[in-house]
Scaffold this active site. Structure first.
Site, short mmCIF file in Angstrom:
data_model
loop_
_atom_site.label_atom_id
_atom_site.label_comp_id
_atom_site.label_asym_id
_atom_site.label_seq_id
_atom_site.Cartn_x
_atom_site.Cartn_y
_atom_site.Cartn_z
N CYS A 127 -1.00 -30.89 -11.85
CA CYS A 127 0.00 -29.84 -12.10
C CYS A 127 -0.11 -28.75 -11.04
O CYS A 127 0.79 -27.95 -10.86
CB CYS A 127 -0.24 -29.20 -13.46
SG CYS A 127 -0.05 -30.32 -14.83
N ARG A 176 -2.90 -13.95 -10.93
CA ARG A 176 -3.06 -14.58 -12.24
C ARG A 176 -2.50 -13.61 -13.28
O ARG A 176 -2.10 -12.50 -12.95
CB ARG A 176 -4.57 -14.80 -12.53
CG ARG A 176 -5.22 -15.95 -11.87
CD ARG A 176 -4.69 -17.31 -12.35
NE ARG A 176 -4.32 -17.46 -13.75
CZ ARG A 176 -5.16 -17.74 -14.72
NH1 ARG A 176 -6.45 -17.84 -14.45
NH2 ARG A 176 -4.75 -17.91 -15.96
N ARG A 224 1.72 -9.45 -14.02
CA ARG A 224 2.21 -9.79 -12.68
C ARG A 224 3.26 -8.78 -12.21
O ARG A 224 3.18 -8.27 -11.10
CB ARG A 224 2.85 -11.18 -12.70
CG ARG A 224 1.88 -12.29 -13.05
CD ARG A 224 2.64 -13.58 -13.07
NE ARG A 224 1.83 -14.66 -13.64
CZ ARG A 224 2.10 -15.92 -13.40
NH1 ARG A 224 3.11 -16.24 -12.63
NH2 ARG A 224 1.37 -16.86 -13.91
N ARG A 240 2.28 -24.69 -5.04
CA ARG A 240 3.65 -25.12 -4.75
C ARG A 240 4.44 -23.96 -4.12
O ARG A 240 5.15 -24.12 -3.13
CB ARG A 240 4.34 -25.58 -6.03
CG ARG A 240 5.83 -25.79 -5.90
CD ARG A 240 6.50 -26.08 -7.23
NE ARG A 240 6.35 -25.01 -8.19
CZ ARG A 240 7.12 -23.90 -8.26
NH1 ARG A 240 8.11 -23.74 -7.40
NH2 ARG A 240 6.90 -22.97 -9.16
N ARG A 241 4.30 -22.77 -4.68
CA ARG A 241 5.02 -21.61 -4.17
C ARG A 241 4.43 -21.17 -2.82
O ARG A 241 5.15 -20.85 -1.88
CB ARG A 241 4.98 -20.46 -5.19
CG ARG A 241 5.82 -20.76 -6.42
CD ARG A 241 5.61 -19.76 -7.54
NE ARG A 241 6.50 -20.03 -8.68
CZ ARG A 241 6.19 -19.77 -9.94
NH1 ARG A 241 5.01 -19.23 -10.24
NH2 ARG A 241 7.02 -20.06 -10.92
N LYS A 288 6.07 -27.74 -17.91
CA LYS A 288 5.45 -27.82 -16.57
C LYS A 288 3.95 -27.64 -16.63
O LYS A 288 3.24 -27.95 -15.69
CB LYS A 288 6.08 -26.80 -15.64
CG LYS A 288 5.54 -25.39 -15.74
CD LYS A 288 6.06 -24.61 -14.54
CE LYS A 288 5.52 -23.20 -14.50
NZ LYS A 288 5.99 -22.47 -13.33
N ASP A 289 3.42 -27.17 -17.78
CA ASP A 289 1.96 -27.02 -17.91
C ASP A 289 1.30 -28.26 -18.50
O ASP A 289 0.08 -28.33 -18.60
CB ASP A 289 1.64 -25.80 -18.79
CG ASP A 289 2.02 -24.50 -18.11
OD1 ASP A 289 2.16 -24.51 -16.87
OD2 ASP A 289 2.23 -23.49 -18.81
N1 LIG Z 1 1.57 -21.35 -16.52
C1 LIG Z 1 2.60 -20.65 -15.86
C2 LIG Z 1 3.93 -20.87 -16.50
N2 LIG Z 1 4.21 -21.91 -17.33
C3 LIG Z 1 5.56 -21.81 -17.67
C4 LIG Z 1 6.10 -20.70 -17.04
C5 LIG Z 1 7.49 -20.24 -17.05
C6 LIG Z 1 8.36 -20.84 -18.11
C7 LIG Z 1 8.83 -22.26 -17.79
O1 LIG Z 1 8.65 -22.79 -16.67
O2 LIG Z 1 9.43 -22.82 -18.70
C8 LIG Z 1 5.07 -20.07 -16.35
C9 LIG Z 1 5.14 -18.79 -15.62
C10 LIG Z 1 5.77 -18.91 -14.25
O3 LIG Z 1 5.69 -19.97 -13.60
O4 LIG Z 1 6.35 -17.90 -13.84
#
Ligand SMILES: NCc1[nH]cc(CCC(=O)O)c1CC(=O)O
Length: 307
Positions: free
Chosen positions: A236, A143, A149, A125-126, A77-78
């Site tokens: 993203c 962050r 967190r 998104r959240r 997702k990154d």
């Molecule tokens: N850069 C944030 C990020 N990138 C991947 C994950 C979680 C692991 C995943 O989605 O596989 C997270 C942390 C989150 O969103 O809590």
């Protein structure tokens, strides 16, 4: 010995260690983890300000391209949706639970939080989907890594935070979640819960080595989700959620894709779903994105200043 490039966070090294173990099991190959500092890890500025989650991957990708390492493991997702020159996504292993979770004080669920409760997240998104629920909560910028967190709730600075269940599961901390959020309320980020094993496009040996880890159903699901994101031309860090599931249909496997687009206010959000053949995952993502665009998704996203 094969060299694996990874961010230095505990989550990233844990994810990379998992891939290294699978490769050792499959090929008896020794894997050396090489930790690489990224701009996303160095900066404490809000994600939307420093260029979205792409900042977590650029330096690691550079290390693959210049030969410092043989391949990289990223959180899918990154990864920006644009194809990376000279790199190939050699494997997307079996996905972890893609859902988001709430970690709240006193074991509270989202619906039990009082009006005005402070909920931390750095994800537009959240933010969009939390506001769409109209619970009267206050969103606080957040962050840092998972420990940081969760510490904000334990330390009383926040009443709750929202983060990915996959990260907690991989760190052995999933039991700290007070609620697993239903995708009906909170659609995850495209590719959430999935890992990306990326190597040089001309490195056939490493591509072959990694390909044993590829999970076809995960690959189909994230292809639909990320093609939707790319078609929306959303970065993203845009307020876009998407989740595809492979379901057993009358004539074999079908892919069911759900998506949501909003602005930060969450009023309105546009939610749509569509299904199609698993083998046509990209076309499904494109089709649903075009439906969302026809409903005004670009105006909604355009109103959110994301780089
Ligand atoms: N850069 C944030 C990020 N990138 C991947 C994950 C979680 C692991 C995943 O989605 O596989 C997270 C942390 C989150 O969103 O809590």
């Amino acid at each position: 010995m094969i060299r694996l490039g990874t961010r230095a966070s505990k989550l990233a090294t844990t994810q990379s260690g998992w891939v290294a173990d699978r490769l050792r099991e499959a090929h008896g190959v020794e894997v050396e983890l090489v930790e690489i500092s990224t701009e996303g890890d160095r900066s404490s500025a809000p994600l939307a300000q420093i260029g979205g989650t792409g900042v977590f991957v650029a330096a690691v990708r550079e290390a693959v391209l210049d030969g410092t390492v043989d391949f990289a493991v990223h959180s899918l997702k990154d990864l920006p949706t644009a194809a990376a020159e000279g790199l190939t996504l050699a494997a997307v292993p079996l996905r972890e639970d893609p859902r988001d979770v709430l970690i709240a004080r006193d074991g509270l669920t989202l619906g039990e939080l009082p009006r005005g409760a402070r909920v931390g997240t750095g994800s537009p998104r959240r933010v969009s989907q939390l506001n769409a629920l109209g619970l009267g909560i206050e969103i606080a910028e957040l962050r840092g890594n998972v420990d940081t967190r969760i510490g904000k709730v334990a330390g009383g600075q926040l009443d709750a935070i929202v983060l990915a269940r996959a990260g907690l599961l991989r760190l052995g901390r999933a039991d700290e979640a007070t609620e697993v959020l239903d995708p009906l309320q909170m659609l995850p980020a495209p590719g959430q819960g999935a890992l990306a094993c990326e190597c040089r496009a001309d490195d056939d040996a490493t591509t072959a080595l990694l390909s044993v880890l590829d999970d076809p159903d995960t690959r189909a699901a994230v292809t639909a989700e990320r093609t939707l994101l790319a078609t929306l031309e959303a970065g993203c860090s845009a307020p876009v959620g998407a989740l595809a599931d492979v379901v057993w249909g009358d004539d074999g496997d079908e892919l069911w894709l759900r998506a949501v687009v909003g602005d930060l206010s969450g009023n309105p959000v546009i939610r749509r779903s569509a299904s199609g053949a698993t083998s046509e995952a990209a076309a499904l993502g494109r089709r649903l994105a075009e439906e969302l665009l026809a409903e005004g998704a670009d105006q909604l996203m355009g109103s959110v200043t994301t780089p």
